[in-house]
Every structure is written in C-alpha cells, then in structure tokens.
Design an enzyme around this catalytic site. Structure first.
Site, short mmCIF file in Angstrom:
data_model
loop_
_atom_site.label_atom_id
_atom_site.label_comp_id
_atom_site.label_asym_id
_atom_site.label_seq_id
_atom_site.Cartn_x
_atom_site.Cartn_y
_atom_site.Cartn_z
N ASP A 12 0.85 -1.15 0.23
CA ASP A 12 -0.06 0.10 0.03
C ASP A 12 0.87 1.29 -0.06
OD1 ASP A 12 -2.16 1.76 0.52
OD2 ASP A 12 -2.27 1.53 2.80
N SER A 13 0.30 2.52 0.04
CA SER A 13 0.79 3.69 -0.11
C SER A 13 1.46 3.80 1.25
CB SER A 13 0.31 4.71 -0.52
OG SER A 13 -1.10 4.85 0.23
N CYS A 75 -4.32 -1.31 -1.92
CA CYS A 75 -4.46 0.01 -2.13
C CYS A 75 -5.44 0.29 -3.19
CB CYS A 75 -3.14 0.80 -2.34
SG CYS A 75 -3.09 2.35 -2.56
N GLU A 154 -3.40 8.30 8.72
CA GLU A 154 -2.08 7.89 8.90
C GLU A 154 -1.19 8.76 9.97
OE1 GLU A 154 1.14 5.43 7.28
OE2 GLU A 154 -1.09 5.26 6.53
N CYS A 185 -10.76 3.16 0.13
CA CYS A 185 -9.59 3.34 0.52
C CYS A 185 -9.31 2.53 1.83
CB CYS A 185 -9.31 4.68 0.95
SG CYS A 185 -7.90 4.99 1.73
N HIS A 187 -7.46 2.60 4.29
CA HIS A 187 -7.34 3.27 5.23
C HIS A 187 -8.61 3.49 6.08
CE1 HIS A 187 -3.40 4.39 3.84
NE2 HIS A 187 -3.00 4.90 4.99
N1 DGL Z 1 -4.97 2.95 1.48
C1 DGL Z 1 -4.77 3.87 0.03
C2 DGL Z 1 -6.07 3.52 -0.70
O1 DGL Z 1 -6.58 2.48 -0.67
C3 DGL Z 1 -4.62 5.16 0.37
C4 DGL Z 1 -4.06 6.15 -0.83
C5 DGL Z 1 -3.49 7.42 -0.34
O2 DGL Z 1 -2.29 7.11 -0.29
O3 DGL Z 1 -3.82 8.23 -0.79
O4 DGL Z 1 -6.59 4.30 -1.66
#
Ligand code: DGL
Length: 269
Positions: A12-13, A75, A154, A185, A187
């Site tokens: 993931d990011s 992600c 985050e 997302c 998160h």
């Molecule tokens: N968890 C990522 C997603 O599902 C976050 C994306 C981001 O870094 O903005 O989109």
C-alpha cells in the site's frame, strides 16, 4: 516457479493496507507474509497517475526480489491506476481490492444504489463505476472524494479535533437512498466506528458497509488453493516501510492483534 513457503506480498502507499493483511492473517494463518508501505510518499491519492505508476513500479520490483508467490494490491488508488500495467509487466499472480469490494457491494445492495468513499484519484479514475457496471448497469452510483482522510488517519486520527466535522462534510454527500457504502480506501476501515457514528446522525439509508479486505483475502485463499501453493507453517511476517521505523510502529500496533508477531524493516527502494 512458485512454492508453498514463499511469502504472500501485500502493499500500500502506507499502513492502511494492513487492514487487508489482517484479514489475510485471519483466513490464512499458516502463510508467510511480507508487507510494504511507502510511508515516505503517502498520500498517493492526490498525486498524478504517472507519479503513482513510477512509485508503484519501484515497490513491485522490491517485492518480486523478495521471492513472493502472489502480490496483493492493498490500495485502491494503486489498483485504480496501475493494476492493468502490472498485470502486463509481471509474470506473477496479482490480486487487488477494487474488483473484490465490488463483488460484495453488488451482492449486498437491495435497491441498486451504492455510494463509495475513496481518494481523489480513485474517484476521478472511475474504476469503481466501471467495475460495478460490468455486473449491473442499472446501479445508481455516487462517489465521494475524501481528500483529507488518508493523511489524517496515517497521522494519528484521534489527535485531530476536527475529525468528526471533516467526516460529516464528506458523508453528507453520499446519496441518502444508498443502502450500501463501499470503503474505497484501505485506510477507512481504521475509522469505521467514527464513520458509523456520523452515519447515525446524518440522513441516509445505509444498511451495508463494505470493506473490500474481506473478499480480497477470500480471493487470495481461493487462488492458492486452486494452484496448490497453500503453506502449512507460518514462519514470518516482515513489515517494510520506506520511512523512519520508530515513527511508524504505533499505527501497526493499533491495527494488528497483539498475538501477531512481526519484524519491522526499512525498505530502501
Ligand atoms: N490506502 C490507500 C487507498 O486504498 C490510500 C491512498 C493514498 O495514499 O492516498 O487508496
């Protein structure tokens, strides 16, 4: 050649994708895992496509070097921007969250009215709309771009005094007739209780909240079973981050149950 004891790679990011890892650990406890979060470059959701592709390629190259047997894109933003490119470029099974979340959403909606919360990039990509239309063209879809949520989650969500106002501002834009809400997302499942709290106080018809993590983990299990590469002995979970190790372990510990042991490592991509 992929063998049973090779790890499942999840990325993931940032650390939101650990919500997907958590489901995988529940469903496939005997597997080895590596997780990679590009915390140094988060958020991806407000970046242009070419930059997301460039960052993602570095991550996938790193994961392939770790000899994994399958890659899980945990992600939505990466799935929306880069999945097709990765599928063409690499000869390794890749499973992603969007198509899996859509399966649960279309199976759960009773009135064919779905709302989606996601990053700016995911919303603009229309990836969810395209996937839902593959199943049913008559579903009404409302997307809400929640620009601030991922960075706030985050960076210690509970420390933000305005968190409920921010959530209210986004959730008031979902269609009041939608019976299904996709957390688009990875998160967002981390703040599901606050989302539920705000939904209680706003005018809406939401009956189902879909976290794509569950169906994603099921798809991974199915793939490993069908290809006879399930493992029967969990030996390690390595969590790599591209940022300072000290700073990040708090969030991981909030997501993973305390009986899950992991080693935190720095990834120099
Ligand atoms: N968890 C990522 C997603 O599902 C976050 C994306 C981001 O870094 O903005 O989109």
């Amino acid at each position: 050649m992929f063998t049973n004891s090779m790890p499942i790679a999840v990325f993931d990011s940032g650390f939101g994708g650990i919500t997907v890892l958590k489901q995988l650990l529940k469903l496939l406890p005997n597997e080895n895992y590596i997780y990679l979060g590009d915390n140094a470059n988060i958020p991806y959701g407000s970046k242009p496509k070419n930059q997301i592709i460039e960052l993602t390629s570095k991550m996938v190259d790193f994961l392939i070097k770790q000899n994994c047997k399958i890659i899980v894109i945990a992600c939505n933003t990466i799935a929306a921007s880069t999945y097709d490119i990765l599928k063409q470029k690499y000869n390794i099974p890749i499973i992603e969250v969007i198509s899996n979340g859509v399966i649960d959403a279309v199976n759960n909606t009773k009135n064919n009215n779905i709302s989606i919360m996601a990053t700016e990039f995911t919303v603009n990509s229309k990836a969810y709309i395209e996937k839902i239309n593959e199943y049913n063209k008559n579903i009404k879809i409302t997307q809400v771009a929640c620009k601030e949520l991922c960075p706030m989650i985050e960076n210690d969500w509970n420390s933000h005094d305005n968190r409920f106002e921010v959530l209210e501002d986004y959730l008031k834009n979902i269609d009041s007739d939608s019976d299904t809400l996709i957390l688009g997302c990875t998160h967002y499942p981390l703040i599901i209780n606050d989302i539920k709290e705000v939904l209680k106080s706003t005018n809406n018809s939401i009956k189902n909240i879909i976290d794509p993590a569950y169906h994603t983990a099921l798809s991974v299990k199915e793939y490993l079973e069908n290809n006879n590469i399930l493992n029967d002995n969990h030996q390690y979970l390595d969590i790599y981050t591209t940022e300072s190790i000290q700073k990040e372990s708090k969030l991981i510990n909030m997501i993973l149950p305390s009986n899950i042991y992991y080693t935190l490592k720095y990834a120099n991509l």
